[in-house]
Design a protein around this motif. Structure first.
Motif, PDB file in Angstrom:
ATOM      1  N   SER A 253       0.813  -1.217   0.000  1.00  0.00           N
ATOM      2  CA  SER A 253       0.000   0.000   0.000  1.00  0.00           C
ATOM      3  C   SER A 253       0.845   1.265   0.000  1.00  0.00           C
ATOM      4  N   ASN A 254       2.086   1.154   0.484  1.00  0.00           N
ATOM      5  CA  ASN A 254       2.928   2.353   0.582  1.00  0.00           C
ATOM      6  C   ASN A 254       4.316   2.165  -0.022  1.00  0.00           C
ATOM      7  N   LYS A 255       4.469   1.130  -0.866  1.00  0.00           N
ATOM      8  CA  LYS A 255       5.794   0.915  -1.457  1.00  0.00           C
ATOM      9  C   LYS A 255       5.720  -0.029  -2.656  1.00  0.00           C
ATOM     10  N   VAL A 256       6.753   0.063  -3.488  1.00  0.00           N
ATOM     11  CA  VAL A 256       6.997  -0.907  -4.555  1.00  0.00           C
ATOM     12  C   VAL A 256       8.274  -1.640  -4.178  1.00  0.00           C
ATOM     13  N   VAL A 257       8.213  -2.962  -4.114  1.00  0.00           N
ATOM     14  CA  VAL A 257       9.369  -3.758  -3.704  1.00  0.00           C
ATOM     15  C   VAL A 257       9.981  -4.419  -4.939  1.00  0.00           C
ATOM     16  N   THR A 258      11.272  -4.191  -5.154  1.00  0.00           N
ATOM     17  CA  THR A 258      11.998  -4.811  -6.262  1.00  0.00           C
ATOM     18  C   THR A 258      13.181  -5.581  -5.700  1.00  0.00           C
ATOM     19  N   GLN A 259      13.833  -6.356  -6.555  1.00  0.00           N
ATOM     20  CA  GLN A 259      15.018  -7.086  -6.113  1.00  0.00           C
ATOM     21  C   GLN A 259      16.188  -6.145  -5.840  1.00  0.00           C
ATOM     22  N   GLY A 260      16.056  -4.901  -6.252  1.00  0.00           N
ATOM     23  CA  GLY A 260      17.120  -3.928  -6.014  1.00  0.00           C
ATOM     24  C   GLY A 260      16.789  -2.911  -4.947  1.00  0.00           C
ATOM     25  N   GLY A 261      15.710  -3.164  -4.182  1.00  0.00           N
ATOM     26  CA  GLY A 261      15.347  -2.241  -3.115  1.00  0.00           C
ATOM     27  C   GLY A 261      13.879  -1.862  -3.168  1.00  0.00           C
ATOM     28  N   GLU A 262      13.499  -0.931  -2.308  1.00  0.00           N
ATOM     29  CA  GLU A 262      12.110  -0.514  -2.195  1.00  0.00           C
ATOM     30  C   GLU A 262      11.946   0.943  -2.640  1.00  0.00           C
ATOM     31  N   ILE A 263      10.746   1.240  -3.170  1.00  0.00           N
ATOM     32  CA  ILE A 263      10.412   2.607  -3.577  1.00  0.00           C
ATOM     33  C   ILE A 263       9.210   3.043  -2.741  1.00  0.00           C
ATOM     34  N   ALA A 264       9.379   4.084  -1.969  1.00  0.00           N
ATOM     35  CA  ALA A 264       8.251   4.611  -1.206  1.00  0.00           C
ATOM     36  C   ALA A 264       7.191   5.120  -2.177  1.00  0.00           C
ATOM     37  N   SER A 265       5.918   4.773  -1.918  1.00  0.00           N
ATOM     38  CA  SER A 265       4.869   5.175  -2.853  1.00  0.00           C
ATOM     39  C   SER A 265       3.519   5.249  -2.144  1.00  0.00           C
TER      40      SER A 265
END
Length: 378
Positions: A229-241
């Protein structure tokens, strides 16, 4: 029983309407039936302007009854559920529709398999999605907005990333107009290291440079893991969203599973260079529903669907007459990446490629094209 050949067209998008026009151009008398869930055309290229208020839903929805009447088309309001008899029978929620020739133009379906994808809005799912973006942005006092796209792993060219660039640059321009850009962090993400490479040499670098100039962050080259709900999780880290816009890759419609259609690795309807579906006589496909031979950069866009429709129509009519016609189409990418107050033109064919830098005139050209297209329908 109808004495003249009966052609059935599935869908009411760009490809379907272009098919109807092309059929009528070549044969004023052939019987045509359009099967679709709603007798409306939704002009989706302009939903990029809904968040800013430049367009409203009623500006982009056109009732098709007048068009059908002018074209001499019978309309059947129904959901397509499958095919039988080698394509001669269309199975629908309202019963069977028989035909002598069939054109599949029902578009594609976004792959919604990533965990937590319900936390992301897929803009090109329709006008309602764009309205949701508008309302969410209006309600935000600030925060983080992440925008990204991905392809179909089994068919990388089956994707539509251009609109995400337009939403990204459009939101940046909108927030600046509203005097609150400094309260937002915009981040563009993609599992591809060079997203948009299919637009042609130099275009990716231009787009990334434009993002840097506008203060837009990037997170590229890392496979996606999940959305929260508050982030995008990738294999290279997280993006606040606090708000995530994501365009997944495209695959085939669910009803394709209930039809004897040859499928591409990515789940689309296999087609040849003449828009014929191999192994099924007098069955054609145009637009996002199909997987066509051509360069890996061949786009999934309205313009390409119309070029395919113009090839399919004479081929189909020739098939009905027992003649031979092998009309084909050229792969052509033509788009204006709009930024609300300017536009970047990208054009590509197998032999030519050029890009025009951001110009205000190109924004107005995109609006003029919209006006002219909808005027013809209305």
């Amino acid at each position: 029983m109808q004495s003249s050949p009966h052609i059935c067209v599935l869908g009411t998008g760009f490809g379907a309407l272009a098919t109807v026009r092309a059929l009528r151009k070549h044969d004023p008398n052939v019987a045509i039936t359009v099967v679709a869930a709603r007798p409306e055309f939704h002009y989706l290229p302009s939903i990029i302007w809904i968040p800013s208020g430049l367009r409203r839903a009623q500006d982009l929805v056109v009732p098709l009854a007048p068009f059908f009447e002018r074209m001499g088309v019978r309309y059947v309001k129904a959901e397509v559920t499958g095919l039988a008899d080698g394509g001669r029978t269309v199975l629908t929620s309202e019963g069977e529709v028989h035909n002598d020739a069939l054109v599949i133009a029902t578009g594609g379906r976004f792959i919604r398999k990533l965990p937590g994808i319900e936390h992301a809005i897929t803009p090109c799912e329709g006008i309602a999605a764009a309205e949701q973006i508008r309302d969410r942005v209006r309600a935000m006092g600030g925060g983080s907005i992440a925008l990204g796209f991905a392809g179909n792993p089994q068919e990388p060219q089956s994707m539509r990333g251009g609109p995400i660039f337009e939403f990204l640059f459009g939101l940046d321009a909108q927030l600046r107009r509203e005097g609150r850009r400094d309260k937002f962090q915009l981040t563009f993400f993609s599992p591809a290291a060079e997203p948009g490479a299919r637009l042609g040499p130099g275009v990716v670098q231009h787009l990334l440079a434009e993002m840097a100039r506008r203060g837009i962050h990037t997170h590229l080259g890392h496979p996606l893991v999940r959305f929260e709900s508050n982030k995008v999780v990738t294999q290279g880290g997280e993006i606040a969203s606090d708000l995530t816009l994501f365009m997944p890759g495209l695959t085939g419609n669910l009803w394709f599973d209930n039809a004897p259609l040859p499928r591409s690795p990515g789940g689309l309807v296999q087609a040849d260079a003449h828009c014929r579906v191999p192994g099924l006589p007098r069955v054609y496909v145009v637009g996002d529903s199909g997987s066509f031979p051509g360069p890996e950069w061949m786009p999934k866009q309205a313009h390409m669907a119309e070029l395919q429709a113009k090839a399919a129509a004479p081929n189909l009519l020739a098939d009905l007459r027992g003649d031979v016609c092998n009309a084909t189409f050229e792969a052509e990418l033509a788009c204006i990446v709009d930024a609300l107050d300017s536009g970047t033109l990208v054009y590509r064919t197998p032999t030519r490629h050029f890009m025009l830098p951001p110009l205000r005139a190109l924004h107005w050209a995109k609006r003029a094209f919209e006006w002219n297209y909808l005027r013809q329908l209305r």
